[in-house]
Write an enzyme that holds these catalytic residues in place. Structure first.
Site, PDB file in Angstrom:
ATOM      1  N   GLU A  43     -60.152  67.873 100.470  1.00  0.00           N
ATOM      2  CA  GLU A  43     -58.723  67.748 100.800  1.00  0.00           C
ATOM      3  C   GLU A  43     -57.880  68.338  99.674  1.00  0.00           C
ATOM      4  OE1 GLU A  43     -55.597  64.289 102.302  1.00  0.00           O
ATOM      5  OE2 GLU A  43     -57.271  63.700 101.027  1.00  0.00           O
ATOM      6  N   LYS A 112     -53.517  66.535 109.711  1.00  0.00           N
ATOM      7  CA  LYS A 112     -53.817  65.109 109.506  1.00  0.00           C
ATOM      8  C   LYS A 112     -52.937  64.241 110.412  1.00  0.00           C
ATOM      9  CE  LYS A 112     -54.461  61.998 105.510  1.00  0.00           C
ATOM     10  NZ  LYS A 112     -54.328  61.987 104.040  1.00  0.00           N
ATOM     11  N   CYS A 153     -59.334  62.444 105.341  1.00  0.00           N
ATOM     12  CA  CYS A 153     -59.156  61.287 104.465  1.00  0.00           C
ATOM     13  C   CYS A 153     -58.826  59.994 105.223  1.00  0.00           C
ATOM     14  CB  CYS A 153     -58.094  61.612 103.407  1.00  0.00           C
ATOM     15  SG  CYS A 153     -58.178  60.549 101.944  1.00  0.00           S
TER      16      CYS A 153
END
Length: 276
Positions: A43, A112, A153
């Site tokens: 990331e 995301k 994440c």
């Protein structure tokens, strides 16, 4: 092909974007020479992680960093998961993962979905939503080996995302991520093993290397977990490449031995995708 090599690049990330991109490309080439067919970056691989950095480092896609990823994927003839970068589009910023095929073509783009807004008193407060906007779509891509699902994440905490990807035929889930020194030791491996066992899939997580001098200190420990919940490979905290041979025959055997997908009570419950 029942088996293929996956490589996770646990990159040390500096404040100089061009250095990060150059270093990443060098390690991608090294992974390819070791037989990796799918390679993933962490990331925010081209930028320090933090809300104050996202506007400064943000790029359009295609742009400078993703062009380099396209070129190195083609040079090495691999599938490249470009971790994530801060993306600027129409005045908004996103935390975005791009995937390139062996011919350099952009195969997938994932923004995301779940933004990292947390407050653990006395330990960590972080609010991605101060500068980032959330994505609103799923993203998978196909390889000669298997279908791959993408998350970033914090997305790993949401079991429904992994379930949707599994319903859509994914056998490998990849989460570039940067857990911290509070959530990392508590939940990083636990969540990966949970997602792997619940869905009988391989799960890979790719963290930046730890930099104790950074404003946000990443946990590290990039990991590969198999569908039985076993940790196949795990990094420490330093910059390194983690390799794991993904055995899809093993996945098929586990699904045959414990046939949870046939045994789900769809008459009683369901996880559904509301947007394609």
């Amino acid at each position: 092909m029942a088996t293929f090599r996956l490589a996770l690049i646990q990159l040390h990330i500096s404040s100089i974007k061009s250095e990060n991109v150059t270093r990443a490309c060098s390690l991608i080439r090294e992974a390819a020479t070791q037989g990796a067919k799918i390679v993933s970056l962490p990331e925010c691989f081209n930028s320090p992680y933090g809300v104050k950095y996202f506007p400064e480092y943000a790029e359009k896609i295609p742009g400078e960093s993703t062009q380099k990823l396209s070129e190195v994927a083609k040079e090495c003839s691999i599938y490249l998961i470009g971790g994530s970068i801060p993306e600027e589009d129409a005045g908004k910023l996103y935390n975005t993962c791009t995937v390139f095929g062996p011919d350099g073509t952009l195969l997938a783009k994932y923004r995301k979905i779940h933004l990292f807004d947390i407050d653990v008193p006395g330990k960590i407060t972080f609010q991605e939503s101060k500068t980032l906007s959330p994505g609103d779509s799923f993203s998978t891509f196909d390889t000669p080996y298997c279908r791959v699902g993408l998350g970033i994440c914090y997305d790993m905490r949401f079991a429904e995302l992994a379930q949707i990807y599994t319903q859509r035929g994914c056998q490998l889930l990849v989460y570039p991520g940067a857990f911290n020194l509070t959530t990392g030791p508590a939940h990083w491996e636990l969540l990966q093993r949970g997602r792997a066992v619940d869905n009988q899939v391989y799960v890979a997580t790719v963290s930046p290397a730890r930099d104790d001098k950074a404003s946000y200190v990443a946990w590290g420990h990039s990991t590969v977990v198999n569908p039985w919940g076993e940790v196949l490979a795990k990094a420490g905290t330093e910059e390194t490449i983690v390799y794991s041979d993904i055995d899809l025959k093993k996945l098929a055997e586990i699904r045959q031995q414990i046939p949870i997908f046939r045994q789900k009570r769809s008459d009683l419950y369901a996880v559904e995708m509301k947007k394609p």
